[in-house]
Design a protein around this motif. Sequence first.
Motif, PDB file in Angstrom:
ATOM      1  N   SER A  82      -1.689 -13.909   2.466  1.00 56.33           N
ATOM      2  CA  SER A  82      -0.839 -12.850   1.932  1.00 56.33           C
ATOM      3  C   SER A  82      -1.050 -11.604   2.758  1.00 56.33           C
ATOM      4  CB  SER A  82      -1.217 -12.535   0.482  1.00 56.33           C
ATOM      5  OG  SER A  82      -0.842 -13.588  -0.353  1.00 56.33           O
ATOM      6  N   THR A  83      -0.041 -10.759   2.778  1.00 56.03           N
ATOM      7  CA  THR A  83      -0.147  -9.504   3.526  1.00 56.03           C
ATOM      8  C   THR A  83       0.202  -8.351   2.609  1.00 56.03           C
ATOM      9  OG1 THR A  83       0.555 -10.657   5.514  1.00 56.03           O
ATOM     10  CG2 THR A  83       0.631  -8.258   5.571  1.00 56.03           C
ATOM     11  N   LEU A  84      -0.636  -7.342   2.645  1.00 55.68           N
ATOM     12  CA  LEU A  84      -0.331  -6.096   1.953  1.00 55.68           C
ATOM     13  C   LEU A  84      -0.037  -5.078   3.033  1.00 55.68           C
ATOM     14  CD1 LEU A  84      -0.362  -4.318  -0.641  1.00 55.68           C
ATOM     15  CD2 LEU A  84      -2.751  -3.839  -0.124  1.00 55.68           C
ATOM     16  N   LYS A  85       1.202  -4.569   3.058  1.00 59.27           N
ATOM     17  CA  LYS A  85       1.538  -3.582   4.088  1.00 59.27           C
ATOM     18  C   LYS A  85       1.982  -2.291   3.415  1.00 59.27           C
ATOM     19  CE  LYS A  85       4.152  -2.648   8.224  1.00 59.27           C
ATOM     20  NZ  LYS A  85       5.142  -3.067   9.203  1.00 59.27           N
ATOM     21  N   LEU A  86       1.292  -1.206   3.713  1.00 56.20           N
ATOM     22  CA  LEU A  86       1.613   0.083   3.122  1.00 56.20           C
ATOM     23  C   LEU A  86       2.110   0.991   4.244  1.00 56.20           C
ATOM     24  CD1 LEU A  86      -1.608   0.488   0.927  1.00 56.20           C
ATOM     25  CD2 LEU A  86       0.539  -0.644   0.347  1.00 56.20           C
ATOM     26  N   SER A  87       3.397   1.411   4.126  1.00 57.24           N
ATOM     27  CA  SER A  87       3.959   2.301   5.136  1.00 57.24           C
ATOM     28  C   SER A  87       4.063   3.690   4.535  1.00 57.24           C
ATOM     29  CB  SER A  87       5.346   1.825   5.547  1.00 57.24           C
ATOM     30  OG  SER A  87       5.277   0.483   5.959  1.00 57.24           O
ATOM     31  N   PHE A  88       3.750   4.687   5.359  1.00 59.27           N
ATOM     32  CA  PHE A  88       3.795   6.049   4.829  1.00 59.27           C
ATOM     33  C   PHE A  88       4.092   7.040   5.938  1.00 59.27           C
ATOM     34  CE2 PHE A  88      -0.445   7.273   6.357  1.00 59.27           C
ATOM     35  CZ  PHE A  88      -1.052   6.052   6.528  1.00 59.27           C
ATOM     36  N   GLY A  89       4.557   8.223   5.530  1.00 61.02           N
ATOM     37  CA  GLY A  89       4.813   9.300   6.478  1.00 61.02           C
ATOM     38  C   GLY A  89       5.819   8.884   7.541  1.00 61.02           C
ATOM     39  N   ALA A  90       5.694   9.488   8.721  1.00 57.26           N
ATOM     40  CA  ALA A  90       6.638   9.250   9.803  1.00 57.26           C
ATOM     41  C   ALA A  90       6.178   8.069  10.654  1.00 57.26           C
ATOM     42  CB  ALA A  90       6.777  10.509  10.651  1.00 57.26           C
ATOM     43  N   GLY A  91       6.315   6.875  10.101  1.00 56.89           N
ATOM     44  CA  GLY A  91       6.033   5.679  10.888  1.00 56.89           C
ATOM     45  C   GLY A  91       4.578   5.273  10.979  1.00 56.89           C
ATOM     46  N   HIS A  92       3.748   5.626   9.972  1.00 54.41           N
ATOM     47  CA  HIS A  92       2.370   5.142   9.926  1.00 54.41           C
ATOM     48  C   HIS A  92       2.296   3.959   8.962  1.00 54.41           C
ATOM     49  CE1 HIS A  92       1.683   9.058  11.655  1.00 54.41           C
ATOM     50  NE2 HIS A  92       2.099   9.646  10.545  1.00 54.41           N
ATOM     51  N   SER A  93       1.377   3.062   9.214  1.00 54.15           N
ATOM     52  CA  SER A  93       1.241   1.958   8.255  1.00 54.15           C
ATOM     53  C   SER A  93      -0.185   1.428   8.246  1.00 54.15           C
ATOM     54  CB  SER A  93       2.213   0.824   8.580  1.00 54.15           C
ATOM     55  OG  SER A  93       1.819   0.174   9.749  1.00 54.15           O
ATOM     56  N   TRP A  94      -0.548   0.851   7.145  1.00 50.83           N
ATOM     57  CA  TRP A  94      -1.885   0.271   6.952  1.00 50.83           C
ATOM     58  C   TRP A  94      -1.681  -1.087   6.311  1.00 50.83           C
ATOM     59  CZ3 TRP A  94      -5.185  -1.067   2.764  1.00 50.83           C
ATOM     60  CH2 TRP A  94      -6.549  -1.152   3.088  1.00 50.83           C
ATOM     61  N   SER A  95      -2.116  -2.143   6.962  1.00 50.53           N
ATOM     62  CA  SER A  95      -1.882  -3.453   6.349  1.00 50.53           C
ATOM     63  C   SER A  95      -3.122  -4.334   6.410  1.00 50.53           C
ATOM     64  CB  SER A  95      -0.688  -4.149   6.997  1.00 50.53           C
ATOM     65  OG  SER A  95      -0.937  -4.409   8.338  1.00 50.53           O
ATOM     66  N   VAL A  96      -3.244  -5.184   5.416  1.00 53.03           N
ATOM     67  CA  VAL A  96      -4.386  -6.089   5.290  1.00 53.03           C
ATOM     68  C   VAL A  96      -3.861  -7.497   5.100  1.00 53.03           C
ATOM     69  CG1 VAL A  96      -6.610  -6.418   4.163  1.00 53.03           C
ATOM     70  CG2 VAL A  96      -5.321  -4.340   3.754  1.00 53.03           C
ATOM     71  N   ASN A  97      -4.492  -8.449   5.767  1.00 52.54           N
ATOM     72  CA  ASN A  97      -4.182  -9.862   5.538  1.00 52.54           C
ATOM     73  C   ASN A  97      -5.254 -10.472   4.666  1.00 52.54           C
ATOM     74  OD1 ASN A  97      -1.839 -10.362   7.021  1.00 52.54           O
ATOM     75  ND2 ASN A  97      -3.022 -10.273   8.920  1.00 52.54           N
ATOM     76  N   PHE A  98      -4.837 -11.251   3.697  1.00 54.55           N
ATOM     77  CA  PHE A  98      -5.785 -11.975   2.858  1.00 54.55           C
ATOM     78  C   PHE A  98      -5.610 -13.461   3.125  1.00 54.55           C
ATOM     79  CE2 PHE A  98      -4.952  -8.025   0.664  1.00 54.55           C
ATOM     80  CZ  PHE A  98      -6.227  -7.588   0.373  1.00 54.55           C
ATOM     81  N   ILE A  99      -6.713 -14.166   3.182  1.00 56.09           N
ATOM     82  CA  ILE A  99      -6.625 -15.615   3.355  1.00 56.09           C
ATOM     83  C   ILE A  99      -7.519 -16.314   2.334  1.00 56.09           C
ATOM     84  CG2 ILE A  99      -5.995 -15.666   5.802  1.00 56.09           C
ATOM     85  CD1 ILE A  99      -8.992 -16.233   6.362  1.00 56.09           C
ATOM     86  N   VAL A 100      -7.097 -17.521   1.969  1.00 53.06           N
ATOM     87  CA  VAL A 100      -7.883 -18.325   1.044  1.00 53.06           C
ATOM     88  C   VAL A 100      -8.915 -19.089   1.856  1.00 53.06           C
ATOM     89  CG1 VAL A 100      -7.830 -20.265  -0.562  1.00 53.06           C
ATOM     90  CG2 VAL A 100      -6.037 -18.549  -0.627  1.00 53.06           C
TER      91      VAL A 100
END
Length: 418
Positions: A82-100
């Motif tokens: 699964s991927t959690l992607k958080l985008s914010f401001g003028a084109g910044h993003s923070w994303s995490v991948n989760f694996i089983v």
Amino acid sequence: MQDIMFRYFAFALLLAFGCVLHHSHGTEVTVKDKDDKLCLYANLMVNFSVSYTTSENKSELAEFELPAEVSSNGSKCDATSSTLKLSFGAGHSWSVNFIVNGTTYQADDVTFSYNLSDSTVFPNSALNDTLSVNARPHITDISMDTCYSCKSKETIQSDMVNQTLWNVLIQAFIKNGTQSENLTTCAADLPVIPTPTPTPVVPVTNTTASTLAPTTPPTPTLPTPTIGNFSIKPDENSTACLLANFALRIGVKQGEKYQEMNLDPNVTTVSGSCGVNSSELVLVSNAMTVALTFTNNTNKFHLQAMNVTAKLSSGVVFSAANSSLILWEAALGSSYMCNKEQNYSITSQLNIFTFNLQVQPFAVKKGLFSTAEECFLDSDLSFLVPIAVGVALSFLIVLVLLSYLIGRRKSRTGYQSV
Ligand SMILES: *[C@@H]1O[C@H](CO)[C@@H](O)[C@H](O)[C@H]1NC(C)=O
Ligand SMILES: *[C@@H]1O[C@H](CO)[C@@H](O)[C@H](O)[C@H]1NC(C)=O
Ligand SMILES: *[C@@H]1O[C@H](CO)[C@@H](O)[C@H](O)[C@H]1NC(C)=O
Ligand SMILES: *[C@@H]1O[C@H](CO)[C@@H](O)[C@H](O)[C@H]1NC(C)=O
Ligand SMILES: *[C@@H]1O[C@H](CO)[C@@H](O)[C@H](O)[C@H]1NC(C)=O
Ligand SMILES: *[C@@H]1O[C@H](CO)[C@@H](O)[C@H](O)[C@H]1NC(C)=O
Ligand SMILES: *[C@@H]1O[C@H](CO)[C@@H](O)[C@H](O)[C@H]1NC(C)=O
Ligand SMILES: *[C@@H]1O[C@H](CO)[C@@H](O)[C@H](O)[C@H]1NC(C)=O
Ligand SMILES: *[C@@H]1O[C@H](CO)[C@@H](O)[C@H](O)[C@H]1NC(C)=O
Ligand SMILES: *[C@@H]1O[C@H](CO)[C@@H](O)[C@H](O)[C@H]1NC(C)=O
Ligand SMILES: *[C@@H]1O[C@H](CO)[C@@H](O)[C@H](O)[C@H]1NC(C)=O
Ligand SMILES: *[C@@H]1O[C@H](CO)[C@@H](O)[C@H](O)[C@H]1NC(C)=O
């Protein structure tokens, strides 16, 4: 005792409430799967610290927080990743991948992208590109169908960016759209009680005694570790420039727990370097990483630094280092040898045990060990120690006896003269 009971119950209570009833003031997002069911929940706080270059060619530090308002577009859930992607401001993003990973899941990878043309965050930046950094957080061994909770800070460092996470609550792979009531708490948050598992309360009748008891480490039950023959070559066509043969066990103390682990040389990869003043040997096995730094001190060498990272059976990653050691000292041009078991305290949390040790970090000729300087334990003289102690003791006894006799004599003469 009451304090311990209280903490025990507080912890149990936390378990019962789980992810659901927690609320903190962080960034909260939910992700739904293709059937429109909740599949990923996150509530966390992140601080970023980014180093960048200004148009005057100066290095600046931009510090900012993950805002409360983020977009979760681009997040997705699958059965095993699964991927959690958080985008914010003028084109910044923070994303995490989760694996089983079997019966647990973990955060595999964090990607942080930042847009240097955003002049509100990066004033006067020389570049206008969007850069990305990848890092791996210690968000691991989360039991399936539980929510990961970590109030403590974790800082993920990379070259130009530090990311500090805290007040983290995350559940990936949510089943049937319902968040779990159960938590997996990170090690840093665990209350200091003998066993964090909700087994019956340990009957503590005398707290002084119970805190004193575990300080003596239990006797090792592990088999003797296997001897590894490690060597470093300056390049593929040369003979070795560093030789090290030994069997290694480490002992890790964490709070009241003490655990020992053997280095398995069969699954260890060796790397390192030979220098004029300093040589390094790095051993990486699946359970631990051990880095040894040797120093050439004009006519002698010794082990100067040791850095150990180990994955404990609890899943916690332990790390300890000491760079002011003086161990395994011998003359340059010879090797250091100690066949007997040696036990050193590297830090208050880390002990090492070595067996059948022989090292030569400098001046190796033809890929072979030079003459060995043996440790005192190995030497023929070490049998003298108990003898010396015995002699000293008998001497003491004789002394006591003599003074007793003299005392008696004196008092007798004194008595007679009265
Ligand atoms: C995060 O950043 C804010 C503002 O930049 C600061 O007030 C706060 O102390 C930081 N928190 C941590 C844990 O570094
Ligand atoms: C920026 O400074 C570094 C040293 O701080 C220097 O090596 C580099 O050439 C400079 N670049 C420009 C474009 O002036
Ligand atoms: C980066 O920021 C600039 C200025 O705010 C903006 O024009 C640009 O679209 C942003 N880049 C991305 C990829 O969003
Ligand atoms: C980024 O900078 C380059 C040269 O420094 C320039 O050619 C380009 O137009 C800039 N792009 C943006 C979006 O400002
Ligand atoms: C990251 O943290 C380390 C240790 O606190 C510090 O030395 C380094 O300068 C920081 N880097 C950035 C980009 O903030
Ligand atoms: C929480 O854990 C307990 C025991 O492990 C289990 O019986 C229960 O079903 C779990 N609850 C949820 C919601 O997963
Ligand atoms: C607790 O143990 C200590 C040392 O063993 C002893 O001195 C003390 O009297 C004990 N206290 C109680 C309440 O039993
Ligand atoms: C090692 O020797 C081979 C053949 O003699 C040569 O092709 C190669 O370049 C050498 N490698 C190094 C690192 O010297
Ligand atoms: C390592 O390999 C050797 C021989 O290849 C074998 O005898 C030994 O049992 C192995 N040790 C472990 C711990 O697997
Ligand atoms: C050890 O260091 C001295 C200088 O401090 C140097 O002369 C000598 O060559 C070094 N020995 C080795 C084996 O690198
Ligand atoms: C080694 O140390 C000596 C003296 O401490 C110094 O003069 C020499 O430059 C060092 N050599 C290297 C390669 O660092
Ligand atoms: C010890 O090793 C770890 C990982 O290899 C590294 O992150 C850490 O900075 C090292 N610590 C020291 C004091 O060298």
